[in-house]
Each structure stands twice: as structure tokens, then as C-alpha cells.
Design a protein around this motif. Structure first.
Motif, PDB file in Angstrom:
ATOM      1  N   VAL A 379       0.847  -1.202   0.000  1.00 28.43           N
ATOM      2  CA  VAL A 379       0.000   0.000   0.000  1.00 28.43           C
ATOM      3  C   VAL A 379       0.875   1.243   0.000  1.00 28.43           C
ATOM      4  O   VAL A 379       0.666   2.179  -0.783  1.00 28.43           O
ATOM      5  CB  VAL A 379      -0.941   0.009   1.230  1.00 28.43           C
ATOM      6  CG1 VAL A 379      -1.704   1.333   1.300  1.00 28.43           C
ATOM      7  CG2 VAL A 379      -1.919  -1.154   1.168  1.00 28.43           C
ATOM      8  N   SER A 380       1.882   1.262   0.868  1.00 33.18           N
ATOM      9  CA  SER A 380       2.737   2.444   0.977  1.00 33.18           C
ATOM     10  C   SER A 380       3.555   2.660  -0.286  1.00 33.18           C
ATOM     11  O   SER A 380       3.839   3.806  -0.672  1.00 33.18           O
ATOM     12  CB  SER A 380       3.675   2.306   2.182  1.00 33.18           C
ATOM     13  OG  SER A 380       4.562   1.214   2.008  1.00 33.18           O
ATOM     14  N   SER A 381       3.934   1.564  -0.967  1.00 38.38           N
ATOM     15  CA  SER A 381       4.746   1.688  -2.176  1.00 38.38           C
ATOM     16  C   SER A 381       3.928   2.127  -3.384  1.00 38.38           C
ATOM     17  O   SER A 381       4.408   2.880  -4.235  1.00 38.38           O
ATOM     18  CB  SER A 381       5.432   0.344  -2.482  1.00 38.38           C
ATOM     19  OG  SER A 381       6.266  -0.038  -1.428  1.00 38.38           O
ATOM     20  N   ALA A 382       2.673   1.624  -3.477  1.00 34.36           N
ATOM     21  CA  ALA A 382       1.863   1.866  -4.678  1.00 34.36           C
ATOM     22  C   ALA A 382       1.044   3.152  -4.606  1.00 34.36           C
ATOM     23  O   ALA A 382       0.828   3.821  -5.625  1.00 34.36           O
ATOM     24  CB  ALA A 382       0.929   0.687  -4.926  1.00 34.36           C
ATOM     25  N   ILE A 454       4.461   9.663   5.901  1.00 32.66           N
ATOM     26  CA  ILE A 454       3.277   8.815   6.051  1.00 32.66           C
ATOM     27  C   ILE A 454       3.569   7.406   5.533  1.00 32.66           C
ATOM     28  O   ILE A 454       3.101   6.405   6.095  1.00 32.66           O
ATOM     29  CB  ILE A 454       2.071   9.445   5.335  1.00 32.66           C
ATOM     30  CG1 ILE A 454       1.643  10.713   6.086  1.00 32.66           C
ATOM     31  CG2 ILE A 454       0.913   8.463   5.225  1.00 32.66           C
ATOM     32  CD1 ILE A 454       0.500  11.453   5.477  1.00 32.66           C
ATOM     33  N   ARG A 455       4.394   7.307   4.487  1.00 33.30           N
ATOM     34  CA  ARG A 455       4.779   6.001   3.955  1.00 33.30           C
ATOM     35  C   ARG A 455       5.507   5.180   5.022  1.00 33.30           C
ATOM     36  O   ARG A 455       5.243   3.978   5.202  1.00 33.30           O
ATOM     37  CB  ARG A 455       5.659   6.198   2.717  1.00 33.30           C
ATOM     38  CG  ARG A 455       5.909   4.936   1.927  1.00 33.30           C
ATOM     39  CD  ARG A 455       6.520   5.236   0.569  1.00 33.30           C
ATOM     40  NE  ARG A 455       5.521   5.802  -0.334  1.00 33.30           N
ATOM     41  CZ  ARG A 455       5.572   7.026  -0.816  1.00 33.30           C
ATOM     42  NH1 ARG A 455       6.560   7.830  -0.479  1.00 33.30           N
ATOM     43  NH2 ARG A 455       4.629   7.458  -1.634  1.00 33.30           N
ATOM     44  N   ALA A 456       6.396   5.829   5.761  1.00 29.69           N
ATOM     45  CA  ALA A 456       7.127   5.145   6.826  1.00 29.69           C
ATOM     46  C   ALA A 456       6.185   4.708   7.945  1.00 29.69           C
ATOM     47  O   ALA A 456       6.328   3.611   8.502  1.00 29.69           O
ATOM     48  CB  ALA A 456       8.222   6.061   7.374  1.00 29.69           C
ATOM     49  N   MET A 457       5.193   5.535   8.270  1.00 28.03           N
ATOM     50  CA  MET A 457       4.225   5.181   9.304  1.00 28.03           C
ATOM     51  C   MET A 457       3.410   3.959   8.895  1.00 28.03           C
ATOM     52  O   MET A 457       3.115   3.078   9.706  1.00 28.03           O
ATOM     53  CB  MET A 457       3.308   6.376   9.591  1.00 28.03           C
ATOM     54  CG  MET A 457       4.024   7.565  10.231  1.00 28.03           C
ATOM     55  SD  MET A 457       2.920   8.973  10.534  1.00 28.03           S
ATOM     56  CE  MET A 457       1.962   8.341  11.926  1.00 28.03           C
ATOM     57  N   LEU A 458       3.035   3.881   7.608  1.00 32.49           N
ATOM     58  CA  LEU A 458       2.268   2.735   7.115  1.00 32.49           C
ATOM     59  C   LEU A 458       3.085   1.442   7.225  1.00 32.49           C
ATOM     60  O   LEU A 458       2.587   0.412   7.677  1.00 32.49           O
ATOM     61  CB  LEU A 458       1.851   2.969   5.660  1.00 32.49           C
ATOM     62  CG  LEU A 458       0.632   3.864   5.407  1.00 32.49           C
ATOM     63  CD1 LEU A 458       0.501   4.188   3.925  1.00 32.49           C
ATOM     64  CD2 LEU A 458      -0.642   3.189   5.905  1.00 32.49           C
ATOM     65  N   ILE A 467      -1.906   8.430  11.750  1.00 29.81           N
ATOM     66  CA  ILE A 467      -1.606   8.886  10.381  1.00 29.81           C
ATOM     67  C   ILE A 467      -2.449  10.115  10.043  1.00 29.81           C
ATOM     68  O   ILE A 467      -1.962  11.084   9.444  1.00 29.81           O
ATOM     69  CB  ILE A 467      -1.865   7.746   9.369  1.00 29.81           C
ATOM     70  CG1 ILE A 467      -0.900   6.586   9.633  1.00 29.81           C
ATOM     71  CG2 ILE A 467      -1.722   8.257   7.939  1.00 29.81           C
ATOM     72  CD1 ILE A 467      -1.156   5.359   8.768  1.00 29.81           C
ATOM     73  N   ARG A 468      -3.717  10.082  10.455  1.00 34.86           N
ATOM     74  CA  ARG A 468      -4.594  11.239  10.219  1.00 34.86           C
ATOM     75  C   ARG A 468      -4.074  12.481  10.927  1.00 34.86           C
ATOM     76  O   ARG A 468      -4.014  13.577  10.339  1.00 34.86           O
ATOM     77  CB  ARG A 468      -6.008  10.912  10.704  1.00 34.86           C
ATOM     78  CG  ARG A 468      -6.997  12.052  10.532  1.00 34.86           C
ATOM     79  CD  ARG A 468      -8.372  11.690  11.091  1.00 34.86           C
ATOM     80  NE  ARG A 468      -9.293  12.803  10.970  1.00 34.86           N
ATOM     81  CZ  ARG A 468     -10.008  13.083   9.880  1.00 34.86           C
ATOM     82  NH1 ARG A 468      -9.899  12.321   8.818  1.00 34.86           N
ATOM     83  NH2 ARG A 468     -10.821  14.113   9.847  1.00 34.86           N
ATOM     84  N   ALA A 469      -3.669  12.325  12.171  1.00 38.38           N
ATOM     85  CA  ALA A 469      -3.150  13.463  12.928  1.00 38.38           C
ATOM     86  C   ALA A 469      -1.900  14.036  12.272  1.00 38.38           C
ATOM     87  O   ALA A 469      -1.731  15.257  12.193  1.00 38.38           O
ATOM     88  CB  ALA A 469      -2.856  13.031  14.361  1.00 38.38           C
TER      89      ALA A 469
END
Length: 505
Positions: A379-382, A454-458, A467-469
Motif C-alpha cells: 500500500v505504501s509503495s503503490a 506517512i509512507r514510513a508510518m504505514l 496517520i490522520r493526525a
């Protein structure tokens, strides 16, 4: 006949006054459309007419001869006049006239006689109903049989209105008429059916999707009206605020990855996807879509219709598309795990994939993909980004005025904008908006850009709330805030924003 040319003034005559019934009776609709002119009022023996070209002597003479009055032309825009013609020339009386001339079958007849179905008054009445729906800007027309009448309802700006009802016995011939046009089985009243046909109105051509289902009072039908002009919408016409639209266009320039549009049914997801496709250079890129159904046709784009009977669904179609050297792929909707996995695969192997998905907000989309079994690192990559959206009604420009609203609406506005405000633009209700206070719709949006943080958090399995915050901390505008910014601009009202966006904030 003579005429007088008044001095031009602002605002236009149509903005200052609504056409009166007495004036409208003097000029028939056909003549009004021919000369792009509409009678507004009678004053001192003179007929005031709003015209796109008040210097057209031949038109003025024809209007004067028809009305047998002195004509006073006033300038107005073509768009303003056509909208006024659509609003004011109603065909309800003509529909009743056609219905009264029909030899009606009994309401409980199992089938209508062929001569009744193809009877000219039935066809004319049905055509007039469609004409009225198009003029009223309806997206859907409902034919709902009741015990003692047939209720005709239009969905306008997302809400249902009931402009007319007909005798209960009209249900069978009218629904049979639409079945004939849509190549459906007119003898089958006990199963659901669907079909489609095209219809040309006085102003434009629309595609009509038909669905029927049996109810305890007879067959119910809903027509979806697809205005072809909507397929040419640009992103700037959807309601994006300038900064958000700039960010979204940058996302569309990325050569590969996935962009998802989320929201409930009727939120305008397909319109946003089509406007996004319009931003892409079709001559240099191979754009392929798979849709269910294909609502609008585009030039230089390869569009595929889902056909489950032939074994062509989203997943099988998407798998085949990946072998056809695409640059951009539009998937109508991600509904299942298999389609999601193939779309992710396409995004990771050098294609730009656009699709819609049912989710409340941008962050729920991420949860939805994870629930479908997609690994967080995929998900984070795509994923490039997610657009969540709703449609809200616009304040009617004809009856808008500063109004003090209830405390709860003012508090909601203050919470999102940090500003205190007593008065807001609010429609009091008028002829132009059918006393609703609203006319037309626009979108409210939130845009989640998947940046490195955000990618790192995922990948690390962070909670969606965190993530929203972080996204809001980085400047993301929520649906509710975007709506309140449009309230500040006088486009819509706090009540509309709360009605459509409160479930996601």
C-alpha cells in the motif's frame, strides 16, 4: 409594431425580476428558444423581453407580431436566458392533456395492449416527462406506483422532489413505453430488468439508464439521466480549492502509482475520475478504462464495459489490460481483494492506476485496502494519494441574502475556521430554486498525499488515527474544513456541510 431600446443597466432584467405568467403566455417556448429570448413582464402596454441579442430586429419583429404588443428588449446572457426558459416553461399541463386523451387500461392489468403502449399520447407524455426532468437538471426520474396514483419524482441536486402525479392506470403504459425504448421485455412484470437508450432534447442529448423492479403496487422504474456535457468537465469546475487542485494535478503527473477516489454513492467519484482523465495527454499515452457501466464516451480512450455473463469482470479485465501496453488505467471501482491486488500490481509495475473505492474518508481507504489483504508495504509503495469527496448544494444566487443562522451551525463554522461569524449567505427560497434556497451542487474534498513520512508510518504499522493526525499537522484540509471554507466564500451553508461531512469528522 414599434419598439423602444432602454439603456443597459446592471444587474440584468432577469436578475431583478422573475418572468410573470401573463408575459410567458404571450410567447410560446419554441419561439423563445429560437430567438434566445424570454418575456419577463408587461408594463404600460409594453412587453419587456430579455434577449441574448437585443439588436436583432427580425427577432424583435417576430416577437412583437406574436405578442401583438410593443417590445422592449433587455440584454441578458445566453446561459441566463436558457436557464430561465427551462425553469419557466413547464409542460405539466401538456402532459395532463396527453394523459386525458389516452384510453387507459385498468391499473391491475398484467400487460398493456400493444396499441396502448405505442399510442402517440403515451409516447408524447413520456417524452414530455423526460424533457421536464432534463430542464429541471434532474439526475434521476422515479416512476413510483402507489395504490391510487403514479408518483413521478425528480432527484435534483441530490434531493428528491415530487413535481407531478398521474392516474394509477398510467403506470403500465408508461413503463412499457420505456421498456420498448430500452429493448427490455415488456411482457415480464415479475423480474428485475435493466436497459438503456439515448434521448435528444431541445438543447442536448442525454443517455438514459433504466432499471425496473416489481413492487406490491406494480412495477417501479428509475431512469438515470447522463448528460454528455458532464464528461467534458475540467478539474477547475468540480469545486477544488486552488491549492488543493495544484497538489492533485501534481499527483496526476506522476507516471506510475495509484490514485483512489472515495465517497458514498452519488458523491461524484466518477465525475472526478473523468475530469482527471481529461487532464492526461491522450495522444502520447495509452489510456484504457474498465467500467460498470461505461457512463460517458471519450475520444482516443479505450473503454471496456464489464460483462459478467461473458466472464469479463473487473479482475479479469484488469489482468488483460496489463498485457495491452497501457500507460494509464482507470478501474471503475475496486470491489474485492482480487481487483485490489491486480490494481496494486499494475501500479507497482510502471502504470498510473486511477480508481474509486467506497470509504467514508481518505484514511478509511487505507484501512479498506489493508482489510482486503493488501500488505502495508505494498500500500505504501503503490499509493500516491487519496481524494475523499462529497457533494453539497450551492446557495441559490437569485435569493441569497445575509442571514443569522442557528448557534450550532455558527459553532461548527468557528470550530473549523477559527473565525466567529454571525451572518452567512443563505437562500430564502424563490421561483428559480423551487423554494429550496439552493441551486446546483459543488464538491467538498480532502486530499491525502502519501509522502515519505506517512509512507514510513504505514510500513511500521502505525494506527490510522495517528496517520490522520500527522497528515493534518502537515497541512491536509479535512472534508469538514474544506466545506466551511466554501461557506466562507458564500458558496454553500454550514447546514449542507454538516449534513454531508459530519460522519467523517
Amino acid at each position: 409594431m414599434t419598439m423602444t431600446l432602454p439603456e443597459q443597466s446592471q444587474p440584468s432584467l432577469l436578475q431583478r425580476q422573475f418572468p410573470t405568467p401573463e408575459a410567458l403566455r404571450l410567447i410560446p417556448e419554441a419561439l423563445a428558444r429560437k430567438y434566445i429570448a424570454i418575456p419577463v413582464a408587461i408594463k404600460g402596454g409594453t412587453l419587456q423581453i430579455a434577449m441574448a441579442n437585443p439588436g436583432d430586429i427580425f427577432a424583435i419583429e417576430a416577437l412583437a407580431a406574436q405578442s401583438r404588443m410593443r417590445v422592449e428588449p433587455h440584454r441578458a446572457s445566453r446561459k441566463e436566458i436558457r436557464e430561465a426558459i427551462d425553469r419557466n416553461y413547464k409542460s405539466y399541463d401538456e402532459i395532463e392533456k396527453q394523459v386525458s386523451s389516452i384510453s387507459l387500461p385498468k391499473a391491475d392489468d398484467e400487460a398493456a395492449k400493444p396499441d396502448t403502449i405505442t399510442d402517440a399520447p403515451v409516447a408524447q407524455a413520456f417524452a414530455l416527462i423526460i424533457e421536464e426532468a432534463v430542464k429541471a437538471r434532474a439526475s434521476d426520474v422515479h416512476f413510483q406506483p402507489q395504490e391510487d396514483h403514479l408518483q413521478i419524482r425528480f432527484r435534483i441536486d441530490g434531493t428528491l422532489q415530487s413535481p407531478m402525479s398521474l392516474p394509477a392506470a398510467m403506470s403500465v403504459p408508461l413503463i412499457s413505453r420505456m421498456k420498448i425504448l430500452a429493448n427490455m421485455n415488456i411482457a415480464d412484470h415479475h423480474h428485475t430488468q435493466d436497459g438503456q437508450f439515448s434521448y435528444k432534447t431541445k438543447e442536448r442529448k442525454v443517455d438514459v439508464r433504466v432499471g425496473t423492479i416489481p413492487t406490491v403496487c406494480g412495477e417501479m422504474a428509475v431512469l438515470r439521466l447522463l448528460d454528455k456535457s458532464q464528461s467534458n468537465l475540467e478539474l477547475s469546475e468540480l469545486g477544488f480549492l486552488p491549492e488543493m487542485m495544484k497538489k492533485y494535478k501534481k499527483m496526476l503527473d506522476i507516471p506510475y502509482g495509484m490514485i483512489l477516489v472515495s465517497g458514498p454513492t452519488g458523491a461524484g467519484k466518477t465525475t472526478t475520475l473523468y475530469a482527471s482523465i481529461n487532464c492526461i495527454n491522450h495522444t502520447e499515452k495509452n489510456v484504457i478504462t474498465i467500467e460498470d457501466p461505461v457512463e460517458y464516451r471519450f475520444k482516443n480512450i479505450n473503454q471496456i464495459q464489464v460483462n459478467t455473463r461473458a466472464g469479463l469482470d473487473f479482475s479479469t479485465g484488469l489482468r488483460a489490460i496489463l498485457r495491452l501496453d497501457p500507460d494509464v488505467i482507470l478501474v471503475g471501482e475496486i470491489r474485492d481483494a482480487e481487483t485490489a491486488k491486480i490494481a496494486i500490481q499494475g501500479a507497482l509495475t510502471g502504470h498510473l492506476v486511477l480508481s474509486s473505492i467506497h470509504a467514508n474518508d481518505a484514511f478509511t481507504v487505507v484501512s479498506r485496502l489493508l482489510d482486503l489483504g493488501i500488505e502495508p508495504f505494498l500500500v505504501s509503495s503503490a499509493l500516491i494519494g487519496v481524494v475523499a469527496q462529497r457533494m453539497v448544494r450551492r446557495v441559490c444566487p437569485y435569493c441569497a441574502r445575509p442571514t443569522t443562522l442557528p448557534l450550532v451551525e455558527r459553532m461548527a463554522y468557528t470550530k473549523e475556521t477559527g473565525e466567529e461569524q454571525e451572518e452567512f449567505s443563505h437562500g430564502s427560497g424563490c421561483q428559480a430554486c423551487a423554494e429550496t434556497g439552493y441551486q446546483g451542487r459543488t464538491g467538498i474534498f480532502e486530499l491525502l498525499h502519501i509522502n515519505d513520512e506517512i509512507r514510513a508510518m504505514l510500513i511500521n504499522g502505525a494506527d490510522i488515527a495517528d496517520i490522520r493526525a500527522k497528515a493534518i499537522e502537515n497541512g491536509m484540509v479535512s472534508l469538514m474544513k474544506d466545506g466551511m471554507f466554501k461557506v466562507r466564500a458564500g458558496i454553500t451553508t454550514p447546514a449542507e456541510v454538516l449534513r454531508n461531512a459530519h460522519l467523517v469528522d
